[in-house]
Design an enzyme around this catalytic site. Structure first.
Site, short mmCIF file in Angstrom:
data_model
loop_
_atom_site.label_atom_id
_atom_site.label_comp_id
_atom_site.label_asym_id
_atom_site.label_seq_id
_atom_site.Cartn_x
_atom_site.Cartn_y
_atom_site.Cartn_z
N GLY A 169 2.15 7.14 2.78
CA GLY A 169 1.55 7.35 1.62
C GLY A 169 0.37 8.34 1.65
O GLY A 169 -0.16 8.61 2.76
N LYS A 212 -2.50 2.26 2.98
CA LYS A 212 -1.64 1.97 4.35
C LYS A 212 -2.40 1.18 5.41
O LYS A 212 -1.71 0.29 5.81
CB LYS A 212 -1.60 3.38 4.99
N TYR A 264 -10.94 19.20 8.13
CA TYR A 264 -11.58 19.17 6.61
C TYR A 264 -12.54 20.22 6.30
O TYR A 264 -12.68 20.51 5.03
CB TYR A 264 -11.88 17.65 6.27
N GLU A 284 1.28 3.58 10.92
CA GLU A 284 0.57 4.10 9.73
C GLU A 284 0.91 5.65 9.97
O GLU A 284 0.41 6.35 10.77
CB GLU A 284 -0.94 4.16 9.64
N ILE A 317 -3.59 9.93 1.37
CA ILE A 317 -4.94 9.56 1.56
C ILE A 317 -5.34 8.73 0.82
O ILE A 317 -5.32 8.76 -0.51
CB ILE A 317 -5.80 10.69 1.86
N GLY A 318 -5.83 7.04 1.04
CA GLY A 318 -6.34 6.37 0.26
C GLY A 318 -5.53 5.40 -0.39
O GLY A 318 -5.60 4.83 -1.59
N SER A 319 -4.13 5.52 -0.40
CA SER A 319 -3.03 4.67 -0.66
C SER A 319 -3.14 3.34 -0.45
O SER A 319 -2.32 2.32 -1.13
CB SER A 319 -1.75 5.49 -0.66
N THR A 357 -4.59 -1.36 4.88
CA THR A 357 -4.32 -2.70 4.13
C THR A 357 -3.17 -3.36 4.33
O THR A 357 -2.96 -4.52 4.74
CB THR A 357 -4.90 -2.65 2.60
N ARG A 368 -14.84 5.00 -0.94
CA ARG A 368 -14.79 4.38 0.47
C ARG A 368 -15.66 5.30 1.35
O ARG A 368 -16.23 4.83 2.30
CB ARG A 368 -13.59 4.17 1.04
#
Length: 230
Positions: A25, A31, A67, A104, A27-29, A33, A167
């Protein structure tokens, strides 16, 4: 005769390996969790993304460098990501009771999603692209990196951008919405391809966390291997 015996033993070793599940998924989807949801199963070996490893490559924060300047650092970052994912995906289980290995993202994700997007966005040059493809092709040919199931946490880019900002990971503060849109498109192209190589279970991860957990519970039999024979 000796060669035939070696081939047979290798085949048996592959058949005994754990059921491999890649949680995929944007970023931030969600994964991480998703992986934590399966903490209650002692037969599952879980691997999150090795962020700490990427932040300290002999003292260099490769993730932060990426980044900060994607044009300069995408090639070395993807090279290192391939290595770290390869180690996770092919390492033997931590104990003999492990029947499922869950991680992940995957080696396949790096190749078919992030490397392809980097090429499309001109973040890597042709020789760099061909080097990364050769690295993947060799791994696929000479090692067992196959997946048994992909759990795809599908999200809209706008939703995960909002989550990412909340986050507050330092490296992600510079990630633009356009990049998340590119990653989303790459995921959609990869996982809709007939050559994806395994079953894809898609979960709508735009919804609240409780709804996603309900789906994980509903599909846990499939995610944990179902009738898979080791």
């Amino acid at each position: 005769m000796s060669n035939m015996k070696n081939i047979t033993n290798a085949a048996r070793a592959i058949n005994r390996r754990p059921f491999r599940v890649s949680i995929e998924g944007n970023i931030g989807s969600g994964k991480s969790t998703c992986i934590q949801f399966f903490d209650k199963y002692p037969n599952v070996e879980k691997h999150g993304e090795p962020l700490d490893e990427w932040r300290n490559v002999s003292g260099h924060n490769l993730l932060g460098l990426l980044y900060g300047d994607m044009n300069k650092w995408t090639f070395p970052f993807q090279h290192y990501v391939h290595l770290s994912r390869l180690k996770i995906q092919t390492s033997p289980p931590c104990n003999p009771n492990i029947t499922v290995k869950m991680f992940e993202r995957s080696v396949q994700n790096s190749r078919h999603c992030f490397v392809e997007n980097a090429k499309k966005q001109n973040l890597i040059e042709d020789p760099e692209y061909e080097t990364l493809i050769a690295w993947f092709d060799y791994s696929e040919k000479c090692l067992d990196i196959s997946l048994d199931l992909i759990v795809y946490l599908r999200t809209t880019p706008e939703t995960v951008w909002e989550r990412m900002m909340k986050r507050g990971r330092a490296e992600e503060s510079e990630v633009p919405l356009d990049y998340l849109k590119q990653v989303h498109e790459s995921y959609e192209n990869w996982l809709s391809s007939p050559d994806v190589g395994c079953e894809v279970l898609t979960i709508d991860a735009d919804r609240g966390l409780d709804c996603v957990k309900e789906d994980l519970e509903r599909y846990s039999y499939k995610i944990l291997g179902g009738n898979h024979t080791n």
